[in-house]
Design a protein around this motif. Structure first.
Motif, PDB file in Angstrom:
ATOM      1  N   ASP A 158       0.829  -1.196   0.000  1.00  0.00           N
ATOM      2  CA  ASP A 158       0.000   0.000   0.000  1.00  0.00           C
ATOM      3  C   ASP A 158       0.867   1.251   0.000  1.00  0.00           C
ATOM      4  O   ASP A 158       1.944   1.295   0.612  1.00  0.00           O
ATOM      5  N   GLY A 159       0.393   2.281  -0.696  1.00  0.00           N
ATOM      6  CA  GLY A 159       1.076   3.560  -0.690  1.00  0.00           C
ATOM      7  C   GLY A 159       2.312   3.653  -1.550  1.00  0.00           C
ATOM      8  O   GLY A 159       3.021   4.666  -1.505  1.00  0.00           O
ATOM      9  N   HIS A 160       2.591   2.631  -2.358  1.00  0.00           N
ATOM     10  CA  HIS A 160       3.796   2.661  -3.187  1.00  0.00           C
ATOM     11  C   HIS A 160       3.679   3.752  -4.249  1.00  0.00           C
ATOM     12  O   HIS A 160       2.631   3.934  -4.856  1.00  0.00           O
ATOM     13  N   LEU A 161       4.773   4.469  -4.458  1.00  0.00           N
ATOM     14  CA  LEU A 161       4.881   5.463  -5.524  1.00  0.00           C
ATOM     15  C   LEU A 161       6.005   5.070  -6.468  1.00  0.00           C
ATOM     16  O   LEU A 161       6.967   4.404  -6.066  1.00  0.00           O
ATOM     17  N   VAL A 162       5.883   5.499  -7.721  1.00  0.00           N
ATOM     18  CA  VAL A 162       7.003   5.436  -8.652  1.00  0.00           C
ATOM     19  C   VAL A 162       7.223   6.841  -9.192  1.00  0.00           C
ATOM     20  O   VAL A 162       6.341   7.711  -9.112  1.00  0.00           O
ATOM     21  N   PHE A 163       8.402   7.073  -9.754  1.00  0.00           N
ATOM     22  CA  PHE A 163       8.782   8.414 -10.182  1.00  0.00           C
ATOM     23  C   PHE A 163       9.205   8.381 -11.651  1.00  0.00           C
ATOM     24  O   PHE A 163      10.156   7.684 -12.020  1.00  0.00           O
ATOM     25  N   LEU A 164       8.465   9.132 -12.460  1.00  0.00           N
ATOM     26  CA  LEU A 164       8.733   9.219 -13.891  1.00  0.00           C
ATOM     27  C   LEU A 164       9.540  10.486 -14.130  1.00  0.00           C
ATOM     28  O   LEU A 164       9.093  11.590 -13.784  1.00  0.00           O
ATOM     29  N   VAL A 165      10.731  10.331 -14.698  1.00  0.00           N
ATOM     30  CA  VAL A 165      11.645  11.458 -14.851  1.00  0.00           C
ATOM     31  C   VAL A 165      11.897  11.708 -16.334  1.00  0.00           C
ATOM     32  O   VAL A 165      12.356  10.820 -17.061  1.00  0.00           O
ATOM     33  N   ASP A 166      11.591  12.926 -16.772  1.00  0.00           N
ATOM     34  CA  ASP A 166      11.882  13.357 -18.143  1.00  0.00           C
ATOM     35  C   ASP A 166      13.062  14.311 -18.110  1.00  0.00           C
ATOM     36  O   ASP A 166      13.080  15.276 -17.327  1.00  0.00           O
ATOM     37  N   HIS A 167      14.031  14.015 -18.980  1.00  0.00           N
ATOM     38  CA  HIS A 167      15.248  14.821 -18.987  1.00  0.00           C
ATOM     39  C   HIS A 167      15.840  14.833 -20.382  1.00  0.00           C
ATOM     40  O   HIS A 167      16.338  13.812 -20.874  1.00  0.00           O
ATOM     41  N   TYR A 168      15.729  15.964 -21.054  1.00  0.00           N
ATOM     42  CA  TYR A 168      16.304  16.147 -22.381  1.00  0.00           C
ATOM     43  C   TYR A 168      15.928  15.015 -23.339  1.00  0.00           C
ATOM     44  O   TYR A 168      16.788  14.421 -24.016  1.00  0.00           O
ATOM     45  N   GLY A 169      14.635  14.723 -23.421  1.00  0.00           N
ATOM     46  CA  GLY A 169      14.149  13.753 -24.387  1.00  0.00           C
ATOM     47  C   GLY A 169      14.202  12.302 -23.955  1.00  0.00           C
ATOM     48  O   GLY A 169      13.732  11.423 -24.676  1.00  0.00           O
ATOM     49  N   ARG A 170      14.775  12.031 -22.772  1.00  0.00           N
ATOM     50  CA  ARG A 170      14.809  10.666 -22.244  1.00  0.00           C
ATOM     51  C   ARG A 170      13.801  10.543 -21.122  1.00  0.00           C
ATOM     52  O   ARG A 170      13.628  11.454 -20.312  1.00  0.00           O
ATOM     53  N   ARG A 171      13.130   9.402 -21.044  1.00  0.00           N
ATOM     54  CA  ARG A 171      12.132   9.163 -20.007  1.00  0.00           C
ATOM     55  C   ARG A 171      12.574   7.959 -19.181  1.00  0.00           C
ATOM     56  O   ARG A 171      12.781   6.860 -19.706  1.00  0.00           O
ATOM     57  N   SER A 172      12.724   8.180 -17.879  1.00  0.00           N
ATOM     58  CA  SER A 172      13.194   7.138 -16.967  1.00  0.00           C
ATOM     59  C   SER A 172      12.134   6.872 -15.907  1.00  0.00           C
ATOM     60  O   SER A 172      11.477   7.799 -15.424  1.00  0.00           O
ATOM     61  N   LEU A 173      11.997   5.604 -15.538  1.00  0.00           N
ATOM     62  CA  LEU A 173      11.078   5.223 -14.476  1.00  0.00           C
ATOM     63  C   LEU A 173      11.875   4.675 -13.305  1.00  0.00           C
ATOM     64  O   LEU A 173      12.596   3.681 -13.446  1.00  0.00           O
TER      65      LEU A 173
END
Length: 248
Positions: A158-173
């Motif tokens: 419960d309560g888990h988060l993930v973080f989507l990071v956009d940086h200069y055209g690249r998308r990281s999870l």
């Protein structure tokens, strides 16, 4: 100990193996750093806090990252929250995680259960962290040259988060314990590991067109990470849990 550079802007500054090793019991602690600004993701158990903070200082010198985002309340990812705040680093998490950390709730976080199973040392205790700041779901923040979107991702717990990071055209999870290389997941015999929600979470993440995957354990996926995520999503679509990182 030393920080390990993974990409131009992502470092491993803590974990259970590699040059960045801080404690046998730590998940991977990541630092996003563009040379001026950055963000920490997850804070380990606290057992290796001195080494972890030294690794951060090695990369950032005299600068201070924006703060530390905690993916979920399991001790290997969240137990170092109090140590991070003591070192002057603001800690952010979802409301469920923040509430559990505020009172060092070892029942809600399954720490007592994990300690009985031998996952943590018998004398390890969760340190209360009453001042964790709340991250709302779907909030997007600009931190230096990074755009970080916070996504609710229940299932592993419960309560888990993930973080989507956009940086200069690249998308990281940054996926915490939700997803791992090869399309694996983390299913545990704990009260709040919920397969129906896990399925919904992973199938939603498969729609994000992610380039890189940085999980809380194991190796990152640095190209075509959507393929790994789609593999897990397809398994869930067939009502079959994907391979479990704990047994694979």
């Amino acid at each position: 100990m030393t920080a390990r550079r993974i990409t131009d802007t992502v470092w491993a500054v803590g974990g259970s193996s590699g040059p960045e090793r801080t404690s046998d019991h730590d998940g991977i602690q990541y630092l996003l750093w563009d040379g001026t600004d950055g963000l920490l993701i997850d804070v380990g158990t606290g057992l290796g806090a001195d080494a972890w903070l030294a690794n951060v200082g090695e990369v950032c010198a005299d600068a201070t990252p924006f703060g530390a985002f905690v993916s979920h309340y399991h001790a290997d990812h969240a137990g170092g929250a109090a140590a991070a705040m003591h070192a002057g680093i603001d800690v952010y998490a979802g409301s469920v995680t923040a509430a559990a950390l505020a009172t060092a709730d070892e029942q809600a976080t399954s720490l007592e259960r994990a300690r009985r199973a031998g996952v943590y040392p018998e004398d390890y205790r969760l340190a209360a962290a009453p001042d964790v700041r709340i991250l709302p779901d779907a909030s997007a923040l600009t931190i230096g040259s990074f755009t970080v979107t916070v996504l609710d991702a229940p299932g592993h717990c419960d309560g888990h988060l993930v973080f989507l990071v956009d940086h200069y055209g690249r998308r990281s999870l940054f996926s915490g314990d939700t997803l791992f290389s090869g399309g694996r997941v983390s299913i545990q015999a704990i009260p709040d590991c919920r397969l129906d929600l896990y399925s919904d979470t992973v199938r939603g993440l498969a729609e994000l067109e992610v380039d890189e995957l940085f999980p809380g354990h194991g190796e990152p996926v640095l190209a075509d990470a959507s393929v790994d995520i789609a593999r897990a999503a397809e398994s869930f679509r067939r009502l079959v849990p994907p391979p479990n990182i704990l047994t694979a």
